[in-house]
Design a protein around this motif. Structure first.
Motif, short mmCIF file in Angstrom:
data_model
loop_
_atom_site.label_atom_id
_atom_site.label_comp_id
_atom_site.label_asym_id
_atom_site.label_seq_id
_atom_site.Cartn_x
_atom_site.Cartn_y
_atom_site.Cartn_z
N GLU A 222 -6.24 8.67 -26.86
CA GLU A 222 -5.62 9.87 -26.30
C GLU A 222 -6.41 10.42 -25.11
O GLU A 222 -5.82 10.95 -24.16
N VAL A 223 -7.73 10.27 -25.15
CA VAL A 223 -8.53 10.71 -24.01
C VAL A 223 -8.43 9.70 -22.87
O VAL A 223 -8.27 10.08 -21.70
N ARG A 225 -6.05 7.69 -21.95
CA ARG A 225 -4.80 7.69 -21.19
C ARG A 225 -4.74 8.85 -20.22
O ARG A 225 -4.12 8.74 -19.15
N HIS A 226 -5.38 9.97 -20.54
CA HIS A 226 -5.41 11.09 -19.61
C HIS A 226 -6.44 10.89 -18.50
O HIS A 226 -6.33 11.51 -17.43
#
Length: 339
Positions: A222-223, A225-226
């Protein structure tokens, strides 16, 4: 000079990767940080087939495997990706690849070197293992791995094993920390790092994998991809092809094995001693003297090695010789050593 100081592959990348890469060149859209279903399926198959590791649900909503831009960026960023900034200590091996420490420093964390689980877990937020190890080729036993798994779970500390050389066991067969004989029934609290750089001579592709505890993998994904840490779509296609093909891995393994045999014999004949080195792509060499004295001796023969002190104070009486040079360069080193 014969440069054996850096472990960068020199042999051609196999056609199975190059053909898949070329065939996927039309990639107008952004790649997925999660990894294509084909890649995650191939990665899960490879882990099962080659390492005896079965992932919980590689295509599920909570991913158990994702691709990474090589393994080095993951090693350097893992404490940050896990949200560990702001205090605490990362445990790394006594003799270790420097990027484990770099990653801790980038996240503002302290580093402690140890090869055994400490009695006091106060402040420890992450454990790095490296088996087979770089630079020394040491392989942790099942008992040693189980001890770390039990310690990490008892104290709620993630344990991550860098297994980039796991397919290159020579004197022993390395075991993944995710194997059921080590991890038990699930991968809670555990992560494993793998790479195609050495086994598939694909360092230029920047192709790595992270697998293990779905809760930890999801947090990292999740981190990532940002942050835009995305493996290019053509590379993901090449990775899937490579992970589904064992033949090219065995061909390259045979090349490294032949070079290892020749170089090790010459090193011993020249009066030096090889310690550990039971797996991986390096010989951990000592003449029972300061590593820089050994570096000078080798330089006088026209051979460049890596000083052991680069990997921590405990390596100060060793040098690392890489097996990744060409057959011609290895033969030249053997000749210069008197072989």
């Amino acid at each position: 000079m014969v440069d054996l100081s850096i472990g960068t592959p020199v042999d051609d990348s196999p056609a199975v990767l190059a053909d898949a890469l070329a065939g996927a060149g039309n990639a107008p859209g952004y790649p997925t940080a999660l990894g294509t279903p084909a890649l995650r399926t191939a990665a899960a198959g490879w882990l099962d087939r080659r390492l005896g590791v079965r992932l919980a649900d590689p295509l599920g909503a909570d991913p158990s495997v994702i691709p990474t831009v090589g393994s080095k960026e993951l090693v350097a960023l893992l404490p940050t990706l896990l949200g560990l900034r702001g205090g605490g200590t990362v445990l790394i091996p006594e003799v270790a690849y420097p990027t484990y420490e770099v990653g801790a420093v980038l996240a503002g964390l302290a580093v402690r070197r140890t090869d055994i689980p400490p009695d006091d877990a106060t402040g420890v937020v992450l454990v790095w293992l490296n088996s087979p190890g770089n630079p020394h080729g040491r392989v942790l036993t099942d008992d040693q791995l189980r001890a770390w798994v039990a310690w990490g779970r008892a104290h709620g500390v993630p344990v991550v094993d860098d297994e980039c050389y796991v397919t290159l066991g020579w004197d022993v067969a390395p075991r993944s920390i995710l194997h059921p004989a080590v991890a038990g029934e699930d991968h809670a609290g555990l992560l494993a790092v793998h790479s195609l750089s050495k086994q598939s001579t694909a360092a230029g592709y920047r192709a790595g994998l992270l697998s293990g505890d779905p809760a930890l993998v999801r947090r990292i994904w999740e981190v990532r991809r940002h942050l835009g840490l995305l493996v290019p779509t053509p590379v993901q296609k090449a990775m899937a092809a490579a992970l589904g093909d064992d033949a090219h891995v065995e061909v390259q393994r045979a090349r490294y094995g032949a070079r290892r045999q020749q170089l090790a014999a010459a090193v011993r004949a020249a009066g030096a001693r090889i310690e550990h080195s039971e797996a991986g792509l390096y010989l951990w060499v000592t003449r029972d003297e300061d590593c820089w004295t050994t570096i000078d001796w080798l330089a006088g023969l026209g051979i460049v090695a890596a000083p052991g002190s680069f990997y921590g104070p405990a390596g100060s009486r060793h040098v690392r010789l890489a097996l990744t040079a060409s057959d011609e360069r290895i033969a030249a080193a053997v000749e210069r050593l008197g072989g």
